[in-house]
Design a protein around this motif. Structure first.
Motif, mmCIF file in Angstrom:
data_model
loop_
_atom_site.group_PDB
_atom_site.id
_atom_site.type_symbol
_atom_site.label_atom_id
_atom_site.label_comp_id
_atom_site.label_asym_id
_atom_site.label_seq_id
_atom_site.Cartn_x
_atom_site.Cartn_y
_atom_site.Cartn_z
ATOM 1 N N GLU A 136 13.049 -4.725 3.599
ATOM 2 C CA GLU A 136 12.859 -3.237 3.063
ATOM 3 C C GLU A 136 12.000 -3.441 1.725
ATOM 4 N N LEU A 137 11.879 -4.721 0.761
ATOM 5 C CA LEU A 137 11.268 -4.710 -0.072
ATOM 6 C C LEU A 137 9.714 -4.600 0.159
ATOM 7 N N VAL A 138 9.475 -5.722 1.203
ATOM 8 C CA VAL A 138 7.979 -5.842 1.834
ATOM 9 C C VAL A 138 7.539 -4.682 2.433
ATOM 10 N N LEU A 139 8.393 -3.735 2.906
ATOM 11 C CA LEU A 139 8.019 -2.426 3.514
ATOM 12 C C LEU A 139 7.592 -1.309 2.369
ATOM 13 N N ALA A 140 8.392 -1.479 1.322
ATOM 14 C CA ALA A 140 8.377 -0.688 0.102
ATOM 15 C C ALA A 140 7.115 -0.953 -0.525
ATOM 16 N N VAL A 141 6.877 -2.038 -0.680
ATOM 17 C CA VAL A 141 5.518 -2.796 -1.549
ATOM 18 C C VAL A 141 4.291 -2.146 -0.496
ATOM 19 N N TRP A 142 4.348 -2.456 0.693
ATOM 20 C CA TRP A 142 3.321 -2.135 1.491
ATOM 21 C C TRP A 142 2.876 -0.977 1.556
ATOM 22 N N SER A 143 3.950 0.071 1.465
ATOM 23 C CA SER A 143 3.867 1.563 1.349
ATOM 24 C C SER A 143 3.074 1.898 -0.100
ATOM 25 N N LEU A 144 3.527 1.142 -1.202
ATOM 26 C CA LEU A 144 3.170 1.401 -2.519
ATOM 27 C C LEU A 144 1.477 1.130 -2.598
ATOM 28 N N LEU A 145 1.133 -0.137 -1.719
ATOM 29 C CA LEU A 145 -0.138 -0.542 -1.627
ATOM 30 C C LEU A 145 -1.043 0.709 -1.085
ATOM 31 N N ALA A 146 -0.180 1.203 -0.097
ATOM 32 C CA ALA A 146 -1.165 2.232 0.678
ATOM 33 C C ALA A 146 -1.278 3.201 0.084
ATOM 34 N N VAL A 147 -0.437 3.807 -0.626
ATOM 35 C CA VAL A 147 -0.387 4.891 -1.853
ATOM 36 C C VAL A 147 -1.495 4.645 -2.796
ATOM 37 N N ILE A 148 -1.677 3.350 -3.180
ATOM 38 C CA ILE A 148 -2.736 3.117 -4.235
ATOM 39 C C ILE A 148 -3.982 3.299 -3.518
ATOM 40 N N VAL A 149 -4.293 2.697 -2.325
ATOM 41 C CA VAL A 149 -5.521 2.706 -1.540
ATOM 42 C C VAL A 149 -5.929 4.420 -1.450
ATOM 43 N N ALA A 150 -4.766 5.040 -0.988
ATOM 44 C CA ALA A 150 -4.843 6.582 -0.732
ATOM 45 C C ALA A 150 -5.325 7.335 -2.015
ATOM 46 N N VAL A 151 -4.671 6.867 -3.068
ATOM 47 C CA VAL A 151 -4.951 7.760 -4.493
ATOM 48 C C VAL A 151 -6.372 7.145 -5.033
ATOM 49 N N ARG A 152 -6.509 5.993 -4.891
ATOM 50 C CA ARG A 152 -8.018 5.521 -5.319
ATOM 51 C C ARG A 152 -9.001 6.345 -4.674
ATOM 52 N N GLN A 153 -8.896 6.177 -3.114
ATOM 53 C CA GLN A 153 -9.881 7.074 -2.314
ATOM 54 C C GLN A 153 -9.809 8.491 -2.305
ATOM 55 N N GLY A 154 -8.893 8.752 -2.473
ATOM 56 C CA GLY A 154 -8.650 10.312 -2.453
ATOM 57 C C GLY A 154 -8.957 11.284 -3.794
ATOM 58 N N LEU A 155 -8.842 10.442 -4.839
ATOM 59 C CA LEU A 155 -9.305 10.952 -6.263
ATOM 60 C C LEU A 155 -10.264 10.276 -6.913
ATOM 61 N N ASP A 156 -11.008 9.416 -6.132
ATOM 62 C CA ASP A 156 -12.364 8.787 -6.582
ATOM 63 C C ASP A 156 -12.077 8.256 -7.950
ATOM 64 N N ILE A 157 -10.893 7.488 -8.244
ATOM 65 C CA ILE A 157 -10.519 7.075 -9.561
ATOM 66 C C ILE A 157 -10.454 5.301 -9.263
#
Length: 186
Positions: free
Chosen positions: A133-154
């Motif tokens: 559960e922790l690994v999946l949660a961190v994996w989702s967090l990493l995906a959000v970080i990539v999505a936000v970085r790319q989507g917001l160009d930050i």
């Protein structure tokens, strides 16, 4: 679009999301089709979480009067967490940098970031459930970080801050729901 195209689109989206493909997140436009795929991923994640919880509750011999409300709470917590996390990303992004995307524009990339949660049923594996559960949660967090970085160009630092602002309360809420379910079973 036929059923095979839809399945292929979902499969390809899941694969790119699971691999944290920055190019995928960069070009994932907010279209009605992508919103449907993102919501499908979130619903599949909720169902996977619900399935794992159902098996654990059944093993613990939870009565039906506890099982049904607990499962409804599980499913709603995943879907509600998705909308809450998206909102927190949107608000934090506005605070850090005036952003162009609307709340609705963020629903697709954050929904794609829930792809690892589709494996949540694996948390029923004895002795490994919490680690998975922790690994999946961190994996989702990493995906959000990539999505936000790319989507917001930050920057990655800013996107990490934005992702964590939503991730931490979501994890606390998930822990609260799990404790509540354990108390209900007792």
């Amino acid at each position: 679009m036929n059923s095979n195209d839809s399945k292929s689109g979902l499969r390809k989206t899941l694969w790119n999301a699971l691999l944290l493909n920055a190019n995928f997140y960069e070009h994932a436009r907010n279209t009605p089709r992508n919103r449907r795929i993102a919501l499908t991923i979130v619903v599949l994640a909720a169902f996977s979480h619900l399935l794992g919880s159902a098996i654990i509750l059944l093993i613990n011999r939870a009565p039906i009067s506890v099982l049904l409300p607990a499962l409804i709470l599980d499913g709603l917590s995943v879907v509600g967490g998705y909308y809450l996390w998206t909102f927190m990303v949107f608000k934090t992004g506005q605070w850090l940098k005036p952003i162009d995307p609307t709340y609705g524009d963020l629903l697709s990339p954050i929904g794609f970031a829930y792809a690892p949660q589709i494996l949540n049923f694996l948390t029923l594996i004895p002795l490994l459930g919490q680690t998975i559960e922790l690994v999946l949660a961190v994996w989702s967090l990493l995906a959000v970080i990539v999505a936000v970085r790319q989507g917001l160009d930050i920057s990655t630092r800013q996107s990490t801050l934005i992702g964590l602002v939503g991730w931490i309360p979501i994890q606390i809420a998930i822990g609260f729901v799990q404790v509540l379910e354990q108390e209900m079973v007792k």
